[in-house]
Write a protein that holds these residues in place. Structure first.
Motif, PDB file in Angstrom:
ATOM      1  N   SER A  35     -39.526 -24.509  48.788  1.00 44.91           N
ATOM      2  CA  SER A  35     -38.816 -23.236  48.870  1.00 44.91           C
ATOM      3  C   SER A  35     -38.621 -22.825  50.329  1.00 44.91           C
ATOM      4  O   SER A  35     -39.267 -23.363  51.233  1.00 44.91           O
ATOM      5  CB  SER A  35     -39.605 -22.152  48.139  1.00 44.91           C
ATOM      6  OG  SER A  35     -40.804 -21.879  48.832  1.00 44.91           O
ATOM      7  N   GLU A  59     -26.851 -27.810  52.928  1.00 42.86           N
ATOM      8  CA  GLU A  59     -26.324 -27.922  51.565  1.00 42.86           C
ATOM      9  C   GLU A  59     -24.806 -28.118  51.591  1.00 42.86           C
ATOM     10  O   GLU A  59     -24.266 -28.965  50.878  1.00 42.86           O
ATOM     11  CB  GLU A  59     -26.698 -26.679  50.760  1.00 42.86           C
ATOM     12  CG  GLU A  59     -26.410 -26.829  49.284  1.00 42.86           C
ATOM     13  CD  GLU A  59     -26.991 -25.691  48.466  1.00 42.86           C
ATOM     14  OE1 GLU A  59     -27.209 -25.918  47.272  1.00 42.86           O
ATOM     15  OE2 GLU A  59     -27.210 -24.574  49.002  1.00 42.86           O
ATOM     16  N   SER A  66     -29.970 -28.050  46.349  1.00 41.15           N
ATOM     17  CA  SER A  66     -30.863 -26.969  45.934  1.00 41.15           C
ATOM     18  C   SER A  66     -31.120 -27.087  44.443  1.00 41.15           C
ATOM     19  O   SER A  66     -30.294 -27.589  43.689  1.00 41.15           O
ATOM     20  CB  SER A  66     -30.250 -25.605  46.265  1.00 41.15           C
ATOM     21  OG  SER A  66     -29.049 -25.422  45.562  1.00 41.15           O
ATOM     22  N   GLN A  68     -32.538 -24.676  41.293  1.00 43.50           N
ATOM     23  CA  GLN A  68     -32.931 -23.353  40.818  1.00 43.50           C
ATOM     24  C   GLN A  68     -34.131 -23.524  39.907  1.00 43.50           C
ATOM     25  O   GLN A  68     -34.059 -24.245  38.915  1.00 43.50           O
ATOM     26  CB  GLN A  68     -31.793 -22.684  40.061  1.00 43.50           C
ATOM     27  CG  GLN A  68     -30.645 -22.260  40.926  1.00 43.50           C
ATOM     28  CD  GLN A  68     -31.064 -21.303  42.014  1.00 43.50           C
ATOM     29  OE1 GLN A  68     -30.828 -21.583  43.169  1.00 43.50           O
ATOM     30  NE2 GLN A  68     -31.667 -20.190  41.684  1.00 43.50           N
ATOM     31  N   THR A  72     -36.595 -18.900  41.916  1.00 43.57           N
ATOM     32  CA  THR A  72     -36.761 -19.443  43.266  1.00 43.57           C
ATOM     33  C   THR A  72     -35.809 -20.618  43.465  1.00 43.57           C
ATOM     34  O   THR A  72     -35.610 -21.412  42.560  1.00 43.57           O
ATOM     35  CB  THR A  72     -38.213 -19.939  43.456  1.00 43.57           C
ATOM     36  OG1 THR A  72     -39.104 -18.850  43.219  1.00 43.57           O
ATOM     37  CG2 THR A  72     -38.439 -20.468  44.849  1.00 43.57           C
ATOM     38  N   THR A  73     -35.251 -20.712  44.658  1.00 42.38           N
ATOM     39  CA  THR A  73     -34.439 -21.863  45.021  1.00 42.38           C
ATOM     40  C   THR A  73     -35.295 -22.790  45.860  1.00 42.38           C
ATOM     41  O   THR A  73     -35.961 -22.352  46.800  1.00 42.38           O
ATOM     42  CB  THR A  73     -33.196 -21.434  45.831  1.00 42.38           C
ATOM     43  OG1 THR A  73     -32.450 -20.500  45.062  1.00 42.38           O
ATOM     44  CG2 THR A  73     -32.327 -22.629  46.164  1.00 42.38           C
ATOM     45  N   LYS A  74     -35.296 -24.068  45.483  1.00 40.73           N
ATOM     46  CA  LYS A  74     -36.027 -25.071  46.249  1.00 40.73           C
ATOM     47  C   LYS A  74     -35.040 -26.084  46.791  1.00 40.73           C
ATOM     48  O   LYS A  74     -33.954 -26.263  46.241  1.00 40.73           O
ATOM     49  CB  LYS A  74     -37.091 -25.743  45.385  1.00 40.73           C
ATOM     50  CG  LYS A  74     -38.208 -24.769  45.019  1.00 40.73           C
ATOM     51  CD  LYS A  74     -39.406 -25.482  44.486  1.00 40.73           C
ATOM     52  CE  LYS A  74     -40.574 -24.528  44.357  1.00 40.73           C
ATOM     53  NZ  LYS A  74     -41.801 -25.236  43.976  1.00 40.73           N
ATOM     54  N   ARG A 123     -26.532 -28.973  36.188  1.00 42.25           N
ATOM     55  CA  ARG A 123     -27.953 -28.659  36.273  1.00 42.25           C
ATOM     56  C   ARG A 123     -28.678 -29.472  35.205  1.00 42.25           C
ATOM     57  O   ARG A 123     -28.472 -29.275  34.019  1.00 42.25           O
ATOM     58  CB  ARG A 123     -28.224 -27.171  36.033  1.00 42.25           C
ATOM     59  CG  ARG A 123     -27.476 -26.256  36.967  1.00 42.25           C
ATOM     60  CD  ARG A 123     -28.149 -26.196  38.301  1.00 42.25           C
ATOM     61  NE  ARG A 123     -27.383 -25.316  39.189  1.00 42.25           N
ATOM     62  CZ  ARG A 123     -27.580 -25.268  40.466  1.00 42.25           C
ATOM     63  NH1 ARG A 123     -28.482 -26.026  41.023  1.00 42.25           N
ATOM     64  NH2 ARG A 123     -26.869 -24.469  41.204  1.00 42.25           N
TER      65      ARG A 123
END
Length: 135
Positions: A35, A59, A66, A68, A72-74, A123
């Protein structure tokens, strides 16, 4: 090491600033997605905004992707095949509910539909217990 990072950034049309080199070097040493807060903890003198802008640039340029995860975005480094137009992120992102780590699982691949139609974003995310925590 610094020279190879500079070369990688230049190949992705990204100016190799000191912060970008530091963030790339840190990300290259990680085996799990991290993160913004985790990255920020590594750089006591850098402010959050600069690190965030670095990650967004990475990115946009196909250097990181990234993930989700809950709220939190990692971030994790992309493969060399990613670029500004296309992220080749067609693998499973796996979150372990015990160790709380997110990893890319390249052995779970999505089919490549690039000859049929264009996918801009997908995703492919799973939650469970990783092989290390199952023992």
């Amino acid at each position: 090491m610094k020279k190879s990072i500079e070369n990688k950034l230049n190949q992705k049309n990204t100016k190799p600033t000191s912060m970008r080199i530091l963030v790339y070097d840190f990300l290259s040493s990680q085996h799990t997605a991290v993160s913004l807060s985790e990255i920020e903890d590594q750089f006591s003198v850098a402010d959050r905004i600069t690190i965030y802008r670095t990650l967004k640039t990475f990115e946009d340029k196909g250097i990181v992707h990234s993930i989700q995860e809950n709220k939190t975005t990692k971030f994790i480094l992309c493969s060399d095949e990613c670029n500004e137009q296309t992220h080749r992120d067609l693998h499973l992102h796996f979150y372990c509910k015990i160790c709380k780590e997110t990893t890319c699982r390249d052995n779970f691949l999505l089919p490549d539909f690039s000859n049929t139609f264009r996918i801009d974003e997908i995703r492919f995310f799973a939650k469970g217990i990783c092989e290390n925590c199952l023992v």
